[in-house]
Design a protein around this motif. Structure first.
Motif, PDB file in Angstrom:
ATOM      1  N   LEU A 194     -15.371  -3.179  30.567  1.00 34.89           N
ATOM      2  CA  LEU A 194     -16.075  -2.268  29.664  1.00 34.89           C
ATOM      3  C   LEU A 194     -17.555  -2.593  29.482  1.00 34.89           C
ATOM      4  N   ALA A 195     -18.092  -3.461  30.316  1.00 36.88           N
ATOM      5  CA  ALA A 195     -19.505  -3.824  30.189  1.00 36.88           C
ATOM      6  C   ALA A 195     -20.414  -2.617  30.388  1.00 36.88           C
ATOM      7  N   ASP A 196     -20.120  -1.785  31.368  1.00 33.40           N
ATOM      8  CA  ASP A 196     -20.952  -0.613  31.611  1.00 33.40           C
ATOM      9  C   ASP A 196     -20.934   0.334  30.419  1.00 33.40           C
ATOM     10  N   ALA A 197     -19.769   0.459  29.778  1.00 36.55           N
ATOM     11  CA  ALA A 197     -19.657   1.322  28.601  1.00 36.55           C
ATOM     12  C   ALA A 197     -20.512   0.801  27.454  1.00 36.55           C
ATOM     13  N   VAL A 198     -20.484  -0.514  27.249  1.00 36.04           N
ATOM     14  CA  VAL A 198     -21.302  -1.129  26.202  1.00 36.04           C
ATOM     15  C   VAL A 198     -22.778  -0.862  26.471  1.00 36.04           C
ATOM     16  N   ARG A 199     -23.191  -1.080  27.688  1.00 33.68           N
ATOM     17  CA  ARG A 199     -24.609  -0.964  28.050  1.00 33.68           C
ATOM     18  C   ARG A 199     -25.109   0.477  27.980  1.00 33.68           C
ATOM     19  N   ALA A 200     -24.280   1.426  28.383  1.00 29.51           N
ATOM     20  CA  ALA A 200     -24.755   2.800  28.571  1.00 29.51           C
ATOM     21  C   ALA A 200     -24.633   3.684  27.342  1.00 29.51           C
ATOM     22  N   SER A 201     -23.710   3.380  26.429  1.00 29.26           N
ATOM     23  CA  SER A 201     -23.355   4.379  25.416  1.00 29.26           C
ATOM     24  C   SER A 201     -23.644   3.978  23.982  1.00 29.26           C
ATOM     25  N   ALA A 202     -24.264   2.819  23.755  1.00 28.47           N
ATOM     26  CA  ALA A 202     -24.575   2.391  22.383  1.00 28.47           C
ATOM     27  C   ALA A 202     -25.895   1.647  22.352  1.00 28.47           C
ATOM     28  N   GLY A 203     -26.609   1.810  21.233  1.00 30.60           N
ATOM     29  CA  GLY A 203     -27.812   1.016  21.049  1.00 30.60           C
ATOM     30  C   GLY A 203     -27.488  -0.453  20.916  1.00 30.60           C
ATOM     31  N   ALA A 204     -26.419  -0.756  20.147  1.00 27.48           N
ATOM     32  CA  ALA A 204     -25.975  -2.130  19.967  1.00 27.48           C
ATOM     33  C   ALA A 204     -24.474  -2.137  19.714  1.00 27.48           C
ATOM     34  N   VAL A 205     -23.810  -3.168  20.217  1.00 25.32           N
ATOM     35  CA  VAL A 205     -22.378  -3.366  20.012  1.00 25.32           C
ATOM     36  C   VAL A 205     -22.188  -4.762  19.438  1.00 25.32           C
ATOM     37  N   HIS A 206     -21.490  -4.847  18.299  1.00 21.06           N
ATOM     38  CA  HIS A 206     -21.262  -6.133  17.638  1.00 21.06           C
ATOM     39  C   HIS A 206     -19.763  -6.407  17.530  1.00 21.06           C
ATOM     40  N   ASN A 207     -19.376  -7.627  17.856  1.00 23.13           N
ATOM     41  CA  ASN A 207     -18.012  -8.109  17.666  1.00 23.13           C
ATOM     42  C   ASN A 207     -18.015  -9.094  16.499  1.00 23.13           C
ATOM     43  N   TYR A 208     -17.585  -8.623  15.327  1.00 20.80           N
ATOM     44  CA  TYR A 208     -17.497  -9.495  14.156  1.00 20.80           C
ATOM     45  C   TYR A 208     -16.148 -10.199  14.205  1.00 20.80           C
ATOM     46  N   TYR A 209     -16.191 -11.510  14.444  1.00 18.20           N
ATOM     47  CA  TYR A 209     -14.954 -12.244  14.671  1.00 18.20           C
ATOM     48  C   TYR A 209     -14.759 -13.354  13.643  1.00 18.20           C
ATOM     49  N   SER A 210     -13.494 -13.737  13.474  1.00 17.49           N
ATOM     50  CA  SER A 210     -13.151 -14.866  12.616  1.00 17.49           C
ATOM     51  C   SER A 210     -12.195 -15.778  13.358  1.00 17.49           C
ATOM     52  N   THR A 211     -12.516 -17.043  13.404  1.00 10.64           N
ATOM     53  CA  THR A 211     -11.625 -18.013  14.036  1.00 10.64           C
ATOM     54  C   THR A 211     -10.386 -18.251  13.178  1.00 10.64           C
ATOM     55  N   ASN A 212     -10.365 -17.704  11.963  1.00 14.93           N
ATOM     56  CA  ASN A 212      -9.183 -17.775  11.100  1.00 14.93           C
ATOM     57  C   ASN A 212      -8.205 -16.642  11.366  1.00 14.93           C
ATOM     58  N   ASP A 213      -8.583 -15.728  12.235  1.00 14.35           N
ATOM     59  CA  ASP A 213      -7.775 -14.548  12.533  1.00 14.35           C
ATOM     60  C   ASP A 213      -6.778 -14.893  13.642  1.00 14.35           C
ATOM     61  N   GLY A 214      -5.526 -15.028  13.264  1.00 12.24           N
ATOM     62  CA  GLY A 214      -4.510 -15.410  14.232  1.00 12.24           C
ATOM     63  C   GLY A 214      -3.893 -14.247  14.971  1.00 12.24           C
ATOM     64  N   ILE A 215      -4.373 -13.029  14.737  1.00 11.12           N
ATOM     65  CA  ILE A 215      -3.800 -11.831  15.347  1.00 11.12           C
ATOM     66  C   ILE A 215      -4.735 -11.226  16.389  1.00 11.12           C
ATOM     67  N   ALA A 216      -6.021 -11.208  16.095  1.00  9.83           N
ATOM     68  CA  ALA A 216      -6.997 -10.570  16.986  1.00  9.83           C
ATOM     69  C   ALA A 216      -7.086 -11.285  18.331  1.00  9.83           C
ATOM     70  N   ARG A 217      -7.599 -10.572  19.322  1.00  5.91           N
ATOM     71  CA  ARG A 217      -7.900 -11.173  20.621  1.00  5.91           C
ATOM     72  C   ARG A 217      -9.416 -11.342  20.724  1.00  5.91           C
ATOM     73  N   LEU A 218     -10.150 -10.309  21.091  1.00  2.00           N
ATOM     74  CA  LEU A 218     -11.605 -10.403  21.096  1.00  2.00           C
ATOM     75  C   LEU A 218     -12.112 -10.794  19.710  1.00  2.00           C
ATOM     76  N   GLY A 219     -11.459 -10.316  18.665  1.00  2.00           N
ATOM     77  CA  GLY A 219     -11.919 -10.563  17.300  1.00  2.00           C
ATOM     78  C   GLY A 219     -11.590 -11.921  16.735  1.00  2.00           C
ATOM     79  N   SER A 220     -11.025 -12.823  17.554  1.00  2.00           N
ATOM     80  CA  SER A 220     -10.744 -14.173  17.063  1.00  2.00           C
ATOM     81  C   SER A 220     -11.801 -15.176  17.514  1.00  2.00           C
ATOM     82  N   GLY A 221     -12.768 -14.707  18.268  1.00  2.00           N
ATOM     83  CA  GLY A 221     -13.839 -15.574  18.746  1.00  2.00           C
ATOM     84  C   GLY A 221     -14.824 -14.770  19.560  1.00  2.00           C
ATOM     85  N   PRO A 222     -15.836 -15.403  20.107  1.00  2.00           N
ATOM     86  CA  PRO A 222     -16.792 -14.672  20.949  1.00  2.00           C
ATOM     87  C   PRO A 222     -16.132 -14.219  22.240  1.00  2.00           C
ATOM     88  N   ALA A 223     -16.752 -13.286  22.922  1.00  2.00           N
ATOM     89  CA  ALA A 223     -16.238 -12.807  24.195  1.00  2.00           C
ATOM     90  C   ALA A 223     -16.038 -13.982  25.151  1.00  2.00           C
TER      91      ALA A 223
END
Length: 263
Positions: A194-223
């Protein structure tokens, strides 16, 4: 009308015609099913839903007029798995927290069909991204001066990125962010799907993550790019200090402050 026939409300039209190749990434069904009860049970105090518009994609593409018209900007808040019945309330909780930190722009709930087993819900999130992109194209035509912001929680983070892929550079939204995203951790990497989608279709994309989140995948840490890079407009934001678990993002002022500071 295809998304790439629409005008851009925030940036010049792109001539990109390449479609993003997307893998169908399946997570642990047991983990997601276990999280369902947590998602539904969260938000013990009902939020004031007055003034929250809803775009309900469970029966097709809603009318453009279902969202606020002629506003300076709007946040489209996308719920996670098993939360379609609470979509408006989830959006209202985010709006109330945002107001508490000084952000007063309208918030609209985006509701999608999250019924069935986790794997079918994930596919539904991906499919709804196509519908939402079409809707957003019509909305930008009708509201060319409105700044568009997307915020997806959990499986809503899958829908968030799939929406960018379906927009395919035809126009850009100002921000497309996720909290506790259940998208694959390598999805926004340069060698990810999805890198091309991020680059082409948004001014900015942010992943707000928490290392305390035991359910998320991308959202449990940085990409997780295994030493590689992400697009220049993609940013991982650590909100672990304020977010203790998967359902806490939208109601924690520390997290929401970080989000609106990037608006």
């Amino acid at each position: 009308m295809p998304a790439n026939e629409h005008t851009d409300s925030t940036a010049a039209n792109s001539d990109s015609t390449a479609r993003v190749s997307r893998r169908r990434l399946l997570g642990s069904a047991a983990t997601i099913v276990a999280s369902a009860g947590l998602s539904v049970a969260s938000g013990s105090v009902a939020a004031d839903t007055d003034g929250i518009a809803e775009l309900d994609f469970r029966d097709g593409v809603p009318d453009v007029t279902d969202a606020p018209q002629d506003v300076a900007e709007v946040v489209f808040k996308i719920h996670g798995y098993t939360s379609s019945s609470a979509s408006v309330e989830r959006a209202a909780t985010f709006r109330e927290t945002a107001r508490a930190v000084g952000y007063d722009e309208p918030v609209t709930a985006v509701t999608w069909d999250d019924s069935g087993l986790p794997t079918s819900a994930m596919q539904s999130a991906r499919d709804t991204g196509e519908l939402f992109a079409t809707w957003l194209g019509d909305y930008t035509d009708a509201n060319p001066s409105t700044t568009i912001r997307i915020l997806g929680h959990s499986m809503g983070g899958i829908l968030q990125l799939e929406t960018l892929a379906a927009i395919d550079g035809a126009f850009t939204v100002a921000t497309a962010d996720s909290i506790g995203s259940f998208e694959a951790s390598d999805a926004p990497c340069e060698d990810g799907p999805l890198a091309d989608a991020v680059r082409a279709s948004a001014g900015a994309v942010h992943n707000y993550y928490s290392t305390n989140d035991g359910i998320a995948r991308l959202g449990s840490g940085p990409a997780d790019c295994e030493g590689g890079a992400t697009p220049a407009n993609y940013h991982d934001i650590d909100v672990s200090d304020s977010v203790s678990e998967h359902s806490a993002y939208r109601k924690e002022t520390g997290c929401v402050s970080a989000i609106v500071d990037n608006y």
